[in-house]
Design a protein around this motif. Structure first.
Motif, PDB file in Angstrom:
ATOM      1  N   ILE A 151       0.838  -1.208   0.000  1.00  0.00           N
ATOM      2  CA  ILE A 151       0.000   0.000   0.000  1.00  0.00           C
ATOM      3  C   ILE A 151       0.874   1.260   0.000  1.00  0.00           C
ATOM      4  N   SER A 152       2.041   1.152  -0.625  1.00  0.00           N
ATOM      5  CA  SER A 152       2.976   2.284  -0.618  1.00  0.00           C
ATOM      6  C   SER A 152       2.450   3.499  -1.375  1.00  0.00           C
ATOM      7  N   SER A 153       1.434   3.315  -2.231  1.00  0.00           N
ATOM      8  CA  SER A 153       0.850   4.469  -2.936  1.00  0.00           C
ATOM      9  C   SER A 153       0.085   5.382  -1.991  1.00  0.00           C
ATOM     10  N   LEU A 154      -0.365   4.833  -0.849  1.00  0.00           N
ATOM     11  CA  LEU A 154      -1.220   5.586   0.068  1.00  0.00           C
ATOM     12  C   LEU A 154      -0.420   6.661   0.805  1.00  0.00           C
ATOM     13  N   LYS A 155      -0.896   7.898   0.735  1.00  0.00           N
ATOM     14  CA  LYS A 155      -0.222   9.013   1.402  1.00  0.00           C
ATOM     15  C   LYS A 155      -1.013   9.573   2.588  1.00  0.00           C
ATOM     16  N   HIS A 156      -2.349   9.416   2.547  1.00  0.00           N
ATOM     17  CA  HIS A 156      -3.180   9.936   3.631  1.00  0.00           C
ATOM     18  C   HIS A 156      -4.376   9.017   3.836  1.00  0.00           C
ATOM     19  N   LEU A 157      -4.753   8.834   5.101  1.00  0.00           N
ATOM     20  CA  LEU A 157      -5.951   8.087   5.459  1.00  0.00           C
ATOM     21  C   LEU A 157      -6.904   9.026   6.197  1.00  0.00           C
ATOM     22  N   TYR A 158      -8.152   9.113   5.724  1.00  0.00           N
ATOM     23  CA  TYR A 158      -9.136  10.020   6.299  1.00  0.00           C
ATOM     24  C   TYR A 158     -10.302   9.221   6.873  1.00  0.00           C
ATOM     25  N   VAL A 159     -10.786   9.647   8.017  1.00  0.00           N
ATOM     26  CA  VAL A 159     -11.975   9.029   8.604  1.00  0.00           C
ATOM     27  C   VAL A 159     -12.952  10.117   9.034  1.00  0.00           C
ATOM     28  N   ALA A 160     -14.246   9.823   8.860  1.00  0.00           N
ATOM     29  CA  ALA A 160     -15.313  10.732   9.275  1.00  0.00           C
ATOM     30  C   ALA A 160     -16.614   9.949   9.281  1.00  0.00           C
ATOM     31  N   GLY A 161     -17.683  10.606   9.676  1.00  0.00           N
ATOM     32  CA  GLY A 161     -18.990   9.972   9.737  1.00  0.00           C
ATOM     33  C   GLY A 161     -19.454   9.819  11.173  1.00  0.00           C
ATOM     34  N   GLU A 162     -18.495   9.695  12.062  1.00  0.00           N
ATOM     35  CA  GLU A 162     -18.715   9.662  13.500  1.00  0.00           C
ATOM     36  C   GLU A 162     -17.358   9.963  14.131  1.00  0.00           C
ATOM     37  N   ARG A 163     -17.344  10.152  15.403  1.00  0.00           N
ATOM     38  CA  ARG A 163     -16.095  10.489  16.069  1.00  0.00           C
ATOM     39  C   ARG A 163     -15.107   9.332  15.975  1.00  0.00           C
ATOM     40  N   LEU A 164     -13.860   9.655  15.640  1.00  0.00           N
ATOM     41  CA  LEU A 164     -12.803   8.644  15.637  1.00  0.00           C
ATOM     42  C   LEU A 164     -12.327   8.474  17.071  1.00  0.00           C
ATOM     43  N   ASP A 165     -12.712   7.358  17.682  1.00  0.00           N
ATOM     44  CA  ASP A 165     -12.328   7.127  19.069  1.00  0.00           C
ATOM     45  C   ASP A 165     -10.823   6.927  19.156  1.00  0.00           C
ATOM     46  N   PRO A 166     -10.176   7.437  20.208  1.00  0.00           N
ATOM     47  CA  PRO A 166      -8.719   7.331  20.319  1.00  0.00           C
ATOM     48  C   PRO A 166      -8.166   5.914  20.192  1.00  0.00           C
ATOM     49  N   PRO A 167      -8.807   4.857  20.740  1.00  0.00           N
ATOM     50  CA  PRO A 167      -8.229   3.517  20.546  1.00  0.00           C
ATOM     51  C   PRO A 167      -8.114   3.119  19.075  1.00  0.00           C
ATOM     52  N   THR A 168      -9.126   3.447  18.277  1.00  0.00           N
ATOM     53  CA  THR A 168      -9.044   3.130  16.847  1.00  0.00           C
ATOM     54  C   THR A 168      -8.006   4.002  16.168  1.00  0.00           C
ATOM     55  N   PHE A 169      -7.929   5.276  16.557  1.00  0.00           N
ATOM     56  CA  PHE A 169      -6.892   6.149  16.006  1.00  0.00           C
ATOM     57  C   PHE A 169      -5.507   5.575  16.274  1.00  0.00           C
ATOM     58  N   HIS A 170      -5.247   5.181  17.515  1.00  0.00           N
ATOM     59  CA  HIS A 170      -3.918   4.671  17.854  1.00  0.00           C
ATOM     60  C   HIS A 170      -3.622   3.354  17.137  1.00  0.00           C
ATOM     61  N   TRP A 171      -4.634   2.507  16.964  1.00  0.00           N
ATOM     62  CA  TRP A 171      -4.439   1.247  16.236  1.00  0.00           C
ATOM     63  C   TRP A 171      -3.997   1.531  14.804  1.00  0.00           C
ATOM     64  N   LEU A 172      -4.674   2.488  14.153  1.00  0.00           N
ATOM     65  CA  LEU A 172      -4.315   2.845  12.783  1.00  0.00           C
ATOM     66  C   LEU A 172      -2.982   3.575  12.720  1.00  0.00           C
ATOM     67  N   ASP A 173      -2.765   4.461  13.662  1.00  0.00           N
ATOM     68  CA  ASP A 173      -1.537   5.244  13.671  1.00  0.00           C
ATOM     69  C   ASP A 173      -0.314   4.351  13.869  1.00  0.00           C
ATOM     70  N   ASP A 174      -0.446   3.339  14.701  1.00  0.00           N
ATOM     71  CA  ASP A 174       0.657   2.404  14.922  1.00  0.00           C
ATOM     72  C   ASP A 174       0.861   1.491  13.719  1.00  0.00           C
ATOM     73  N   LEU A 175      -0.223   1.237  12.994  1.00  0.00           N
ATOM     74  CA  LEU A 175      -0.204   0.271  11.903  1.00  0.00           C
ATOM     75  C   LEU A 175       0.366   0.846  10.613  1.00  0.00           C
ATOM     76  N   LEU A 176       0.081   2.111  10.344  1.00  0.00           N
ATOM     77  CA  LEU A 176       0.370   2.706   9.043  1.00  0.00           C
ATOM     78  C   LEU A 176       1.441   3.779   9.137  1.00  0.00           C
ATOM     79  N   ASP A 177       2.135   3.978   8.027  1.00  0.00           N
ATOM     80  CA  ASP A 177       3.180   5.002   7.962  1.00  0.00           C
ATOM     81  C   ASP A 177       2.675   6.289   7.316  1.00  0.00           C
ATOM     82  N   VAL A 178       1.368   6.506   7.347  1.00  0.00           N
ATOM     83  CA  VAL A 178       0.788   7.713   6.747  1.00  0.00           C
ATOM     84  C   VAL A 178      -0.043   8.438   7.797  1.00  0.00           C
TER      85      VAL A 178
END
Length: 641
Positions: A359-386
């Motif tokens: 997934i090296s083409s990916l430069k940004h990941l955006y989420v919306a529609g409801e509040r991004l809860d911090p546990p999910t944010f941290h899971w994604l932030d730890d997982l991805l380099d974007v």
């Protein structure tokens, strides 16, 4: 903030000059001279004397300027086991001929067309065909119950209904035509025609109603002329979108043409950091505002390629679906709802599926529609380099109100925050007295007039409802209905709908804050905290928790740990004393947990199945769990049939 702050201040202090400059992003037939004006109720109107056509700006213009052979759409459907690539030229031609078919059925500028389709390219073709003619489309999520579809037909009074023969979800074929037939029968208003696009998974039987004639899509298009674009004013309506979760008479949000086009084109570069020719993937549905704005219109206005996905984040076939799409189509920016990632985290907590894909083409990941809860944010932030960018907006605004803005100046992220207001949105937090809240003080999040381009211009056929619902609470401000606060650095935190603030023995507490604490437990995949009626304290919080797949611990021990965590982080004042472990939470099709409905059940009030629910059986499961554990007065609520 050397670039963001001056840009934002300019947009707030000199809105006409700012948006006059942004309007140059759009190919107008007649460039607007009147940038900002006001209607009789003093609501902002943008580009009133400009003339354009959104279909021309998104399709014909690019064909004329060398993008004819570039992909406009990558359609990928695990549901139908099919894929298609449609170039800008092909898309323009399909739209023009379908627009010609609509004209043969009498559709003209200002007429309404209701579209009831799944995530197939023809849904986009139908929307663009309406825009091409200056007709007003109203997309209703494919699969909505006949009663709800009937209410929208009755309110919009469409000349034509456009439907697919079926939808396909998780291997199940859902015939649409019987639901459309029933809706037309239920509606006091009868459209002249119903056009049906036949899918191979299920072909609908066409017939003639008493007052509505059925037509086959392909047969109509074969005989149709190539329709030219009809010029419309910047303030002419583009579509009506009925807000999810409405009860009684549906509330049709109206969107204009010129302001919407300018706002979307600006957002694609300022917020999503996209350039022409790049690939944008929004995992949503055309039935929602996210689909309208960032699957259908915005990517093509900029000359990008839009990925149209008919599938789920999991089980089509697995939790690697999104990663596969990002690799296959070389997606640069990806946008979906937090609930999609919570589903992925539940099924694949260690993200083993991600390891299969580049997934090296990916430069940004955006989420919306409801509040991004911090546990999910941290899971994604730890997982991805974007950067993982939480941004906040609403059906009514049509595009983001607050976001990190890598297209202007990337900012450090903060878990739980949508970062800063987007240029054009004068976001403020007001306390109960209507005064500016202090930093860290929660209040009502509002937007000071004038609202920027792209936001709703009214409620269809009900101007008074528009004013009373959004503008009357704080004169001079648009009421978002969300609560939140600014911190000392100016970061905006949206804590949920204002009715998600509960009152426990006189103390106003945020259920969103409690959800942060509960959701941070390593065994929790997803959770909701609601306030239920209590005779002594007014309200009491209760947690509903879905454990991660593979959790084999003791549920009673988990409940005790979660209660202790809330006590430790928020304090005994929260009175958080009850947790239910459940398999599923009832959600809308756009992924929002139906918290208000959960409160209704817990308080023992009668409830029905809302039209927006994704899986009605999830309600029965939660209701049964509440009854078994004697939650509130749930045993008095009428059970589901």
């Amino acid at each position: 903030m050397t670039r963001y702050q001056p840009t934002y201040q300019h947009s707030i202090e000199h809105p006409e000059a700012f948006w006059a400059e942004q309007a140059k992003r759009i190919p107008w037939y007649t460039p607007p001279q009147t940038i900002l004006s006001y209607d009789e109720q003093q609501h902002a109107r943008w580009f009133s004397d400009g003339e354009m056509n959104l279909c021309y700006a998104a399709l014909d213009y690019h064909v004329e300027n060398g993008r004819g052979e570039q992909a406009a759409i990558f359609w990928d459907s695990p549901a139908a086991q099919s894929k298609r690539t449609i170039s800008y030229r092909e898309m323009r031609d399909q739209v023009a001929y379908f627009a010609g078919a609509l004209t043969q059925l009498g559709v003209e500028k200002g007429d309404r067309v209701v579209i009831y389709m799944p995530m197939i390219p023809e849904a986009l073709v139908a929307m663009y065909a309406c825009a091409r003619l200056g007709a007003i489309h109203s997309v209703v999520f494919g699969g909505f119950a006949p009663y709800e579809l009937a209410a929208r037909i009755e309110d919009a009074e469409p000349k034509v209904v456009v439907a697919a023969s079926c939808g396909i979800e998780l291997g199940k074929v859902l015939p649409y035509k019987p639901m459309v037939d029933q809706a037309i029968e239920l509606s006091a208003y009868k459209p002249d025609a119903c056009i049906v696009y036949q899918r191979e998974a299920h072909r609908a039987e066409l017939g003639t109603h008493e007052s509505t004639t059925d037509y086959d899509w392909e047969a109509l298009v074969t005989k149709a002329p190539f329709a030219d674009c009809v010029p419309v004013k910047g303030t002419d309506p583009l579509y009506i979108l009925y807000t999810s979760g409405t009860t009684g008479k549906p509330k049709g949000v109206m969107r204009d043409t010129g302001g919407y086009a300018v706002a979307l084109a600006y957002s694609m570069q300022a917020i999503y950091a996209m350039e022409p020719g790049e690939v944008f993937f929004t995992a949503s549905d055309v039935g929602w505002v996210v689909g309208h704005s960032y699957i259908v219109y915005a990517p093509l206005l900029l000359g990008c390629t839009s990925v149209v996905y008919e599938g789920k984040p999991v089980k089509t076939p697995d939790a690697g679906s999104f990663w596969r799409l990002i690799e296959e189509y070389r997606v640069k920016s990806f946008f979906t709802a937090p609930t999609a990632f919570r589903a992925i985290k539940k099924e694949d907590p260690d993200a083993k599926q991600l390891q299969k894909y580049d997934i090296s083409s990916l430069k940004h990941l955006y989420v919306a529609g409801e509040r991004l809860d911090p546990p999910t944010f941290h899971w994604l932030d730890d997982l991805l380099d974007v950067p993982v960018i939480d941004h906040w907006w609403q059906t009514e605004t049509g595009w983001p109100i607050a976001a990190n803005l890598p297209g202007i100046e990337p900012m450090p992220t903060k878990a739980g925050s949508a970062t800063f207001p987007v240029p054009g949105f004068n976001v403020q937090v007001l306390n109960r007295d209507g005064e500016q809240a202090q930093p860290m003080e929660q209040g009502s999040v509002v937007i000071k007039q004038p609202m920027p381009p792209g936001c709703l211009t009214g409620v269809w056929r009900d101007p008074q409802r528009f004013h009373s619902a959004y503008m009357a609470a704080f004169p001079g401000y648009y009421l978002t209905g969300d609560g939140g606060y600014f911190d000392e650095q100016g970061y905006l935190f949206i804590m949920g709908r204002t009715d998600d603030v509960i009152n426990v023995a006189g103390h106003r507490l945020s259920t969103g804050e409690m959800e942060e604490v509960v959701g941070a437990h390593p065994a929790v995949a997803e959770c909701a905290v609601i306030g239920i009626h209590d005779n002594l304290k007014g309200q009491m919080p209760i947690g509903l928790v879905i454990p991660k797949d593979g959790f084999d611990g003791d549920e009673a021990a988990l409940e005790a740990e979660l209660i202790a965590r809330v006590r430790e982080h928020i304090g005994p004042i929260a009175c958080f004393k009850q947790v239910l472990v459940v398999d599923r939470l009832p959600k809308t099709r756009s992924g929002k947990i139906l918290r208000k409905l959960l409160r209704t059940i817990a308080d023992g009030k009668d409830f029905g199945i809302p039209s927006t629910i994704d899986d009605p059986t999830s309600l029965a499961d939660v209701h049964a769990a509440m009854r078994e554990r004697s939650v509130g007065a749930a045993d008095k609520a009428k059970p589901l049939d």
